[in-house]
Design a protein around this motif. Structure first.
Motif, PDB file in Angstrom:
ATOM      1  N   ASN A 211       1.018  -1.088   0.551  1.00  0.00           N
ATOM      2  CA  ASN A 211       0.294   0.159  -0.241  1.00  0.00           C
ATOM      3  C   ASN A 211       0.671   1.255   0.140  1.00  0.00           C
ATOM      4  OD1 ASN A 211      -2.726  -1.140   0.554  1.00  0.00           O
ATOM      5  ND2 ASN A 211      -1.914  -2.335   2.193  1.00  0.00           N
ATOM      6  N   ALA A 212       0.630   2.081  -0.448  1.00  0.00           N
ATOM      7  CA  ALA A 212       1.931   3.665  -1.147  1.00  0.00           C
ATOM      8  C   ALA A 212       1.079   5.053  -1.105  1.00  0.00           C
ATOM      9  CB  ALA A 212       2.563   3.156  -2.388  1.00  0.00           C
ATOM     10  N   ALA A 213       1.897   5.527  -0.082  1.00  0.00           N
ATOM     11  CA  ALA A 213       1.457   7.300  -0.362  1.00  0.00           C
ATOM     12  C   ALA A 213       2.877   8.142  -0.660  1.00  0.00           C
ATOM     13  CB  ALA A 213       0.419   7.224   0.897  1.00  0.00           C
ATOM     14  N   GLU A 214       2.194   9.265  -0.579  1.00  0.00           N
ATOM     15  CA  GLU A 214       3.760  10.011  -0.940  1.00  0.00           C
ATOM     16  C   GLU A 214       3.082  11.066   0.023  1.00  0.00           C
ATOM     17  OE1 GLU A 214       3.898  11.719  -4.442  1.00  0.00           O
ATOM     18  OE2 GLU A 214       1.544  12.622  -4.925  1.00  0.00           O
ATOM     19  N   ILE A 281       5.284   6.515   2.422  1.00  0.00           N
ATOM     20  CA  ILE A 281       5.431   6.132   3.669  1.00  0.00           C
ATOM     21  C   ILE A 281       4.406   4.512   2.161  1.00  0.00           C
ATOM     22  CG2 ILE A 281       3.712   5.156   4.831  1.00  0.00           C
ATOM     23  CD1 ILE A 281       2.364   8.391   4.194  1.00  0.00           C
ATOM     24  N   ARG A 282       4.799   3.434   2.758  1.00  0.00           N
ATOM     25  CA  ARG A 282       4.939   1.492   2.556  1.00  0.00           C
ATOM     26  C   ARG A 282       4.617   0.874   3.433  1.00  0.00           C
ATOM     27  NH1 ARG A 282       5.222   4.368  -1.890  1.00  0.00           N
ATOM     28  NH2 ARG A 282       5.669   5.152  -3.928  1.00  0.00           N
ATOM     29  N   ASP A 283       3.408   0.328   3.482  1.00  0.00           N
ATOM     30  CA  ASP A 283       4.073  -1.421   4.139  1.00  0.00           C
ATOM     31  C   ASP A 283       2.738  -2.017   3.295  1.00  0.00           C
ATOM     32  OD1 ASP A 283       2.634  -2.703   6.850  1.00  0.00           O
ATOM     33  OD2 ASP A 283       4.342  -1.027   7.667  1.00  0.00           O
ATOM     34  N   HIS A 284       2.635  -2.764   3.496  1.00  0.00           N
ATOM     35  CA  HIS A 284       1.489  -4.409   2.787  1.00  0.00           C
ATOM     36  C   HIS A 284       0.479  -4.577   3.543  1.00  0.00           C
ATOM     37  CE1 HIS A 284       5.011  -5.369   0.374  1.00  0.00           C
ATOM     38  NE2 HIS A 284       4.605  -5.941  -0.515  1.00  0.00           N
ATOM     39  N   ASP A 285       0.835  -4.195   4.618  1.00  0.00           N
ATOM     40  CA  ASP A 285      -0.738  -4.184   5.803  1.00  0.00           C
ATOM     41  C   ASP A 285      -1.330  -3.109   5.822  1.00  0.00           C
ATOM     42  OD1 ASP A 285      -1.805  -3.712   9.129  1.00  0.00           O
ATOM     43  OD2 ASP A 285      -1.639  -6.140   8.420  1.00  0.00           O
ATOM     44  N   LEU A 286      -2.864  -3.472   5.415  1.00  0.00           N
ATOM     45  CA  LEU A 286      -3.269  -2.120   5.230  1.00  0.00           C
ATOM     46  C   LEU A 286      -3.768  -1.154   7.118  1.00  0.00           C
ATOM     47  CD1 LEU A 286      -5.265  -0.324   3.427  1.00  0.00           C
ATOM     48  CD2 LEU A 286      -6.990  -0.700   4.222  1.00  0.00           C
ATOM     49  N   GLU A 314       0.898  17.478   3.083  1.00  0.00           N
ATOM     50  CA  GLU A 314      -0.288  16.835   2.742  1.00  0.00           C
ATOM     51  C   GLU A 314       0.366  15.155   2.432  1.00  0.00           C
ATOM     52  OE1 GLU A 314      -1.230  18.313  -1.578  1.00  0.00           O
ATOM     53  OE2 GLU A 314       0.247  18.728  -1.119  1.00  0.00           O
ATOM     54  N   ILE A 315      -0.677  14.481   2.791  1.00  0.00           N
ATOM     55  CA  ILE A 315      -0.549  13.022   1.995  1.00  0.00           C
ATOM     56  C   ILE A 315      -1.927  12.879   1.193  1.00  0.00           C
ATOM     57  CG2 ILE A 315      -0.759  11.237   2.738  1.00  0.00           C
ATOM     58  CD1 ILE A 315      -0.080  11.635   5.964  1.00  0.00           C
ATOM     59  N   LYS A 316      -1.010  11.871  -0.168  1.00  0.00           N
ATOM     60  CA  LYS A 316      -1.860  11.198  -1.453  1.00  0.00           C
ATOM     61  C   LYS A 316      -1.597   9.869  -1.578  1.00  0.00           C
ATOM     62  CE  LYS A 316      -1.345  15.443  -3.505  1.00  0.00           C
ATOM     63  NZ  LYS A 316      -1.651  16.244  -4.623  1.00  0.00           N
ATOM     64  N   ASP A 317      -2.592   9.310  -1.388  1.00  0.00           N
ATOM     65  CA  ASP A 317      -2.645   7.930  -1.458  1.00  0.00           C
ATOM     66  C   ASP A 317      -2.046   7.111  -2.746  1.00  0.00           C
ATOM     67  OD1 ASP A 317      -3.112   6.887   1.207  1.00  0.00           O
ATOM     68  OD2 ASP A 317      -5.161   6.821   0.824  1.00  0.00           O
ATOM     69  N   GLN A 318      -1.123   6.783  -3.106  1.00  0.00           N
ATOM     70  CA  GLN A 318      -0.488   6.044  -4.843  1.00  0.00           C
ATOM     71  C   GLN A 318      -1.954   4.750  -5.330  1.00  0.00           C
ATOM     72  OE1 GLN A 318       3.418   6.732  -3.349  1.00  0.00           O
ATOM     73  NE2 GLN A 318       3.595   8.111  -5.063  1.00  0.00           N
TER      74      GLN A 318
END
Length: 409
Positions: A211-214, A281-286, A314-318
């Motif tokens: 799961n990824a966000a910037e 930001i990265r993690d396999h677990d939601l 500011e956070i955006k899901d990728q």
């Protein structure tokens, strides 16, 4: 072998670096150079319904050559390269019959590709490697995948005795900046499922990803003459430094593996009046992924409480973990696994420590596991690809198409 080498080198010597600061699609005009070339090449090898839209998304069809009603499958790769390292004037080097020793990429600059550091090299002794000259990335991510798909389609066209259903191929811009699937027309593509050819080591087969966000942190400061600054100056650089110190020091890419998540700071710049931090930001677990975003906000809130409201976040899901969308149709993973075994490859089924177009496409209604393209050390001057791995990827694509037909009643 020479045919696949020539095709790959032809692609990687065209600069297609993407740019996250651009708002256009594709994000750089130079991506059109390879995109237009691919359109012509697909037509030349005999593909049908070859299209390119206003955003440089390419699609083409290899029609079915059987009377069976066979599911339509797709193969997808991206043709942009990473903005992390130069992709201009790529000068590939061909290392035949690799002896397992150090490879001098650039004698003048003292740049060495060594198995003492990159031990995966030893998997490819006696094979043919394509490397950089030490001044650019190579572009195997993902021009190896593009090469393999085009070559596999050409092989199937030239071998009509191999029965297959309808096959769709797609090539996308801007994957490296997280936008590769944003304008992909899944309905137009019309496949029941697809595979991205965007993995690394030979044998990789992946249906889980991060799961990824910037995130972007902006700090506004106040510049005052340092001799008279007491109680007045607000140094944005120092607040940025303090923000970084609040991040967990062990949860970074270079200290994590497997399904472990991380924060990765990739850009920082600053002056007293203004500093910015960009990270992913990265993690396999939601659940852990959501906690990471919450933790960043908590750090921002803490520093604003301490210094005043000088900091914004500011956070955006990728993209999200495709596992949820692939598991209900797990036969598509099993099909790829069987294809690999059929051509003498041991499947390596593991989570992706990254993302592909397939992760987004899976959530857009096109389940899309990821298959190896063969390259190593992406996004830098130590990137290389074994030609034999690319050849095997071509064989896997062909075998998937054949098995998909054979297994259909």
């Amino acid at each position: 072998m020479q045919h696949i080498i020539d095709r790959f080198i032809n692609y990687v010597t065209i600069d297609t670096q993407s740019d996250s600061s651009s708002n256009t699609t594709p994000s750089t005009s130079k991506q059109w150079n390879l995109a237009n070339k691919l359109v012509e090449e697909l037509k030349e090898i005999g593909m049908q319904d070859v299209t390119i839209d206003e955003n440089a998304y390419i699609m083409a069809t290899l029609p079915s050559n059987t009377e069976k009603q066979v599911p339509t499958i797709g193969f997808i790769s991206h043709f942009d390269t990473s903005p992390d390292f130069s992709g201009t004037n790529v000068k590939p080097q061909i290392i035949k019959n690799y002896d397992g020793k150090d490879i001098v990429l650039n004698e003048e600059k003292g740049i060495i590709l060594s198995p003492s550091y990159f031990d995966d090299l030893l998997l490819y002794k006696n094979q043919t490697l394509i490397t950089t000259d030490g001044t650019t990335l190579l572009g195997a991510d993902d021009k190896a995948g593009v090469t393999e798909i085009v070559t596999a389609m050409e092989y199937l066209i030239n071998h009509p005795e191999i029965k297959h259903g309808k096959i769709r191929v797609g090539f996308t811009p801007d994957e490296e900046i997280g936008r590769g699937a944003h304008k992909f027309d899944v309905a137009k593509f019309g496949a029941d499922w697809a595979y991205t050819m965007d993995g690394s080591q030979i044998g990789e087969l992946e249906y889980e990803n991060f799961n990824a966000a910037e995130a972007k942190i902006t700090i506004h400061g106040k510049s005052v003459h340092p001799g008279y600054a007491k109680g007045k100056m607000v140094n944005a650089i120092l607040i940025a430094h303090e923000f970084l110190n609040h991040l967990p020091q062990a949860e970074v890419p270079q200290k994590t593996a497997g399904r472990e998540g991380f924060f990765h700071v990739h850009h920082i710049q600053g002056e007293i009046e203004l500093a910015t931090i960009e990270l992913i930001i990265r993690d396999h677990d939601l659940t852990l992924f959501e906690k990471r975003k919450h933790d960043l906000q908590a750090i921002a809130n803490k520093l604003n409480d301490l210094y005043g409201n000088y900091l914004s976040l500011e956070i955006k899901d990728q993209y999200f973990n495709m596992k949820e969308k692939v598991e209900p149709v797990f036969h598509i993973v099993e099909l790829a696994k069987e294809a690999m075994l059929s051509v003498g490859i041991t499947p390596i089924i593991k989570p992706i420590r990254g993302g592909t177009d397939g992760s987004q496409l899976s959530y857009m209604g096109l389940p899309c596991p990821n298959i190896f393209a063969g390259g190593h050390n992406f996004h830098g001057k130590y990137e290389y690809v074994p030609v034999e791995s690319m050849q095997k990827a071509v064989e896997v694509i062909v075998k998937i198409c054949e098995l998909n037909c054979a297994q259909t009643n």
